[in-house]
Design an enzyme around this catalytic site. Structure first.
Site, mmCIF file in Angstrom:
data_model
loop_
_atom_site.group_PDB
_atom_site.id
_atom_site.type_symbol
_atom_site.label_atom_id
_atom_site.label_comp_id
_atom_site.label_asym_id
_atom_site.label_seq_id
_atom_site.Cartn_x
_atom_site.Cartn_y
_atom_site.Cartn_z
ATOM 1 N N PHE A 285 0.832 -1.207 0.000
ATOM 2 C CA PHE A 285 0.000 0.000 0.000
ATOM 3 C C PHE A 285 0.864 1.253 0.000
ATOM 4 O O PHE A 285 1.920 1.286 0.642
ATOM 5 C CB PHE A 285 -0.893 -0.009 1.245
ATOM 6 C CG PHE A 285 -1.615 1.287 1.494
ATOM 7 C CD1 PHE A 285 -2.748 1.606 0.760
ATOM 8 C CD2 PHE A 285 -1.168 2.174 2.451
ATOM 9 C CE1 PHE A 285 -3.416 2.798 0.989
ATOM 10 C CE2 PHE A 285 -1.839 3.364 2.692
ATOM 11 C CZ PHE A 285 -2.962 3.672 1.955
ATOM 12 N N ILE B 89 0.275 5.852 -0.221
ATOM 13 C CA ILE B 89 -0.662 6.977 -0.292
ATOM 14 C C ILE B 89 0.111 8.288 -0.234
ATOM 15 O O ILE B 89 1.149 8.373 0.427
ATOM 16 C CB ILE B 89 -1.703 6.915 0.856
ATOM 17 C CG1 ILE B 89 -2.779 7.994 0.694
ATOM 18 C CG2 ILE B 89 -1.031 6.987 2.216
ATOM 19 C CD1 ILE B 89 -3.961 7.827 1.649
ATOM 20 N N GLY C 175 -4.495 16.537 7.962
ATOM 21 C CA GLY C 175 -5.149 16.827 9.234
ATOM 22 C C GLY C 175 -6.656 16.892 9.180
ATOM 23 O O GLY C 175 -7.288 17.369 10.121
ATOM 24 N N ALA D 117 -6.640 10.842 5.167
ATOM 25 C CA ALA D 117 -5.695 9.720 5.079
ATOM 26 C C ALA D 117 -6.294 8.453 5.686
ATOM 27 O O ALA D 117 -6.180 7.371 5.103
ATOM 28 C CB ALA D 117 -4.376 10.076 5.750
ATOM 29 N N ASN E 43 7.730 9.307 10.874
ATOM 30 C CA ASN E 43 6.432 9.759 10.369
ATOM 31 C C ASN E 43 5.331 9.281 11.320
ATOM 32 O O ASN E 43 4.540 8.388 11.015
ATOM 33 C CB ASN E 43 6.204 9.253 8.946
ATOM 34 C CG ASN E 43 5.037 9.927 8.265
ATOM 35 O OD1 ASN E 43 4.244 10.617 8.898
ATOM 36 N ND2 ASN E 43 4.922 9.721 6.965
ATOM 37 N N TYR F 53 -2.076 4.370 10.299
ATOM 38 C CA TYR F 53 -2.018 2.964 9.882
ATOM 39 C C TYR F 53 -2.436 2.042 11.026
ATOM 40 O O TYR F 53 -3.176 1.072 10.813
ATOM 41 C CB TYR F 53 -0.628 2.599 9.372
ATOM 42 C CG TYR F 53 -0.182 3.416 8.179
ATOM 43 C CD1 TYR F 53 -1.086 3.819 7.194
ATOM 44 C CD2 TYR F 53 1.133 3.800 8.036
ATOM 45 C CE1 TYR F 53 -0.687 4.576 6.097
ATOM 46 C CE2 TYR F 53 1.550 4.552 6.938
ATOM 47 C CZ TYR F 53 0.637 4.934 5.978
ATOM 48 O OH TYR F 53 1.042 5.667 4.902
#
Length: 169
Positions: free
Chosen positions: A84, A86, A94, A98, A126, A133
């Site tokens: 995956f 993105i 924000g 996501a 990150n 996730y």
């Protein structure tokens, strides 16, 4: 965030939008790549990907506005797995896009492609992405020492994975 968030397969006319994002160093830092990709190269990648069964690419829309890009790649039908990725336009960070986009792609991978596992790679600093996730159900499966060279220094990365049986729809 609107309730009209949706994914649409990448078309040739989306290359300009993707090119704008791929030129942005703030986006590409988290893709662990240079902020340089020519439009011609993206067009070639688009054409090559049209012939491949190992990738599915989507533009993320909120209503009629393009807000990002996402994909499943390295699709392996034998092992029922994929990777995956993105990227969102920074002006849309924000706002919950996501998380929702990730859920939509994961749902597509499990329900349409009949995948059993979806993996991803993420830079260890990150924290926002890692939080998203994990919220969707991905788990850290391993750490890659000095995996990426970003801004003149090596940094670690994580491999994260999500099994179909652990995805809460």
């Amino acid at each position: 965030m609107s309730k009209e968030l949706r994914l649409k397969a990448v078309e040739k006319e989306d290359v300009d939008f993707m090119h704008q994002m791929r030129k942005n160093p703030d986006i590409m830092e988290f893709w662990c790549a240079e902020a340089y990709t020519s439009k011609e190269r993206l067009l070639k990648e688009y054409e090559d990907n049209q012939k491949s069964d190992t990738i599915r690419q989507f533009i993320i829309y909120d209503g009629d506005q393009k807000i990002g890009y996402t994909s499943l790649f390295n699709i392996n039908p034998r092992h029922r797995s994929a990777t995956f990725a993105i990227m969102l336009d920074p002006s849309h960070h924000g706002k919950g896009y996501a998380t929702r986009s990730t859920e939509l792609v994961v749902k597509y991978g499990f329900n349409q492609l009949n995948l059993n596992k979806i993996s991803l790679d993420v830079v260890d600093y990150n924290e926002k992405a890692i939080h998203i996730y994990k919220k969707v159900g991905f788990e850290i499966e391993g750490e890659r020492k000095q995996q990426y060279f970003i801004k003149g220094a090596y940094t670690n990365g994580y491999v994260m994975g999500l099994l179909r049986e652990n995805f809460n729809q």
